[in-house]
Design an enzyme around this catalytic site. Structure first.
Site, mmCIF file in Angstrom:
data_model
loop_
_atom_site.group_PDB
_atom_site.id
_atom_site.type_symbol
_atom_site.label_atom_id
_atom_site.label_comp_id
_atom_site.label_asym_id
_atom_site.label_seq_id
_atom_site.Cartn_x
_atom_site.Cartn_y
_atom_site.Cartn_z
ATOM 1 C CG ASN A 10 -1.810 1.030 1.216
ATOM 2 O OD1 ASN A 10 -1.991 2.059 0.535
ATOM 3 N ND2 ASN A 10 -2.725 1.073 2.271
ATOM 4 N NE ARG A 91 -6.350 0.882 0.070
ATOM 5 C CZ ARG A 91 -6.503 2.083 0.837
ATOM 6 N NH1 ARG A 91 -5.559 2.663 1.350
ATOM 7 N NH2 ARG A 91 -7.876 2.649 0.886
ATOM 8 C CD GLU A 382 -8.764 -1.610 4.011
ATOM 9 O OE1 GLU A 382 -8.103 -1.156 5.113
ATOM 10 O OE2 GLU A 382 -8.903 -1.066 3.217
#
Ligand code: AMP
Length: 396
Positions: A10, A91, A382
């Site tokens: 991320n 992400r 996530e």
């Protein structure tokens, strides 16, 4: 089954958060954070086998940061090859109308993510940077982009469409894209599995520093609170959530603010922070307990907005079977969960005080047995969702 892992990345404007995840067991073999990239005070934290390794030195750019992470895996573990790395999952916040599911990264995909920068100016450039440097450094494994908007690409048109001049909306791709989709998908699926029902009408409340609500019927999102950008919807740590757009015109006319100032005000200096001076719910809650009037009002505004959305989504779905709290505030703030449910008994929403007070690491039900609506707390993950979607895509 042989061990396999996905490196989940991320990438933010000055940070890289990463986790090496086993998509089958959900275990994180390593996790870490590269911070303050490009600044004098760069720092890196890497955790493996419960041991935390930290170092502080300038990190020139994202490539420099990720290179050091890979070196660290070599030096302190885990060995990336031995851990069976099968993919790198990235992400990406804004997938526009193009991506309704994850995509294997190639040059066409990176071009698309670049084209979508005007719709995701705060996040997509950093997400793209992470993809580019990771592809350079780890060229032998497939890279997968997992989009925060993908779960909401299938929103019914009446929920995705703003009542804005049609030509303007089409010309500039203005619609409701939503965000936090990876979390809403993970949590709503977990609830279906837990309750062993595929036909549930669910409301999921992702309450972190950013906050969003979704209405999910079966496995499909039918509404969500974030819009063109993550600014719309619930009260957040620093964002207004829903606000009359004319407030912007008003500030422009009477206060002489320009677009950048209003953007900063709505996104970074509002929400809990704007109302109390603090964006952290723990601090706001503490102040309210001491009788601070601003904090009491802020909590009132926050829960009022949540109740409004739950009621609206129950109406949109024609009922509600499950209500789930997740993310930092949703998973930890016992009082807030009770306050949100208060007054919603007419919808069949009840919270059991003892169950609500239990601190469990996994998903748990907090409504009484036999209540019409099952109320739950489900920790979001996530990274695991990105890892699972990455391997699922590569298997198909
Ligand atoms: P997230 O964005 O999901 O990491 O959530 C971060 C936010 O969760 C923080 O800003 C806090 O406001 C909130 N939070 C974390 N722990 C607690 C807690 N024990 N009680 C209330 N809020 C919490």
């Amino acid at each position: 089954m042989t061990h396999r892992t996905v490196l989940v990345i991320n990438s933010g404007s000055s940070s890289i958060k990463y986790q090496l995840v086993d998509p089958d067991t959900g275990d994180a073999l390593a996790s870490g954070l590269v911070e303050r990239i490009g600044e004098e005070s760069g720092a890196l934290t890497h955790t493996h086998n419960g041991e935390r390794h930290t170092e502080a030195h300038p990190i020139a750019d994202h490539g420099d940061g990720l290179r050091r992470v890979i070196e660290l895996c070599d030096e302190v573990g885990p060995d990336l090859q031995e851990s069976g790395i099968v993919a790198v999952g990235h992400r990406v916040v804004q997938g526009g109308s193009h991506f309704s599911r994850a995509a294997i990264v190639d040059d066409a995909v990176t071009d698309r993510i670049r084209e979508l920068i005007p719709l995701g100016p705060l996040h997509n450039p950093a997400n793209l940077k992470g993809i580019l440097v990771a592809r350079d450094l780890l060229p032998d494994v497939p890279h997968v982009a997992v989009f925060d908007t993908a779960f909401f690409q299938g929103l019914p048109p009446e929920s995705a469409t703003y009542a804005l001049n049609r030509e303007v909306a089409e010309k500039y791709s203005i619609r409701r894209y939503g965000a936090h989709g990876t979390s809403h998908q993970f949590v709503s699926r977990s609830v279906s599995e837990l309750l062993q029902r595929e036909d549930l009408k669910q409301v999921v409340l992702h309450l972190g520093n950013g906050a969003s609500a979704s209405a999910v019927v079966g496995a499909h999102a039918v509404d969500t609170s974030m819009g063109l950008t993550p600014l719309e919807g619930l009260v957040m740590g620093t964002r207004t959530g829903d606000i009359d757009p004319a407030v912007a015109f008003h500030l422009c006319r009477v206060a002489g603010m320009d677009v950048a100032e209003i953007d900063d005000l709505f996104n970074k200096r509002s929400g809990l922070k704007g109302l109390t001076g603090h964006n952290d719910m723990r601090v706001v809650r503490g102040l309210a307990e001491e009788g601070d009037e601003r904090a009491i009002l802020a909590l009132g505004v926050y829960t009022h907005r949540l109740r409004k959305y739950i009621g609206a989504y129950a109406a949109v779905m024609g009922g509600i079977d499950a209500l789930t709290f997740t993310a930092g505030v949703g998973e930890n703030n016992v009082e807030l969960r009770a306050e949100v449910a208060e007054g919603l008994e007419f919808l069949g929403i009840h919270v059991d005080g003892d169950r609500n007070a239990v601190r469990a690491s996994g998903p748990h039900v907090i409504s009484p047995d036999g209540a019409p609506v099952t109320v739950l707390v489900v920790p979001t993950n996530e990274e695991l969702e990105i890892a699972r979607q990455s391997v699922a895509l590569l298997e198909n």
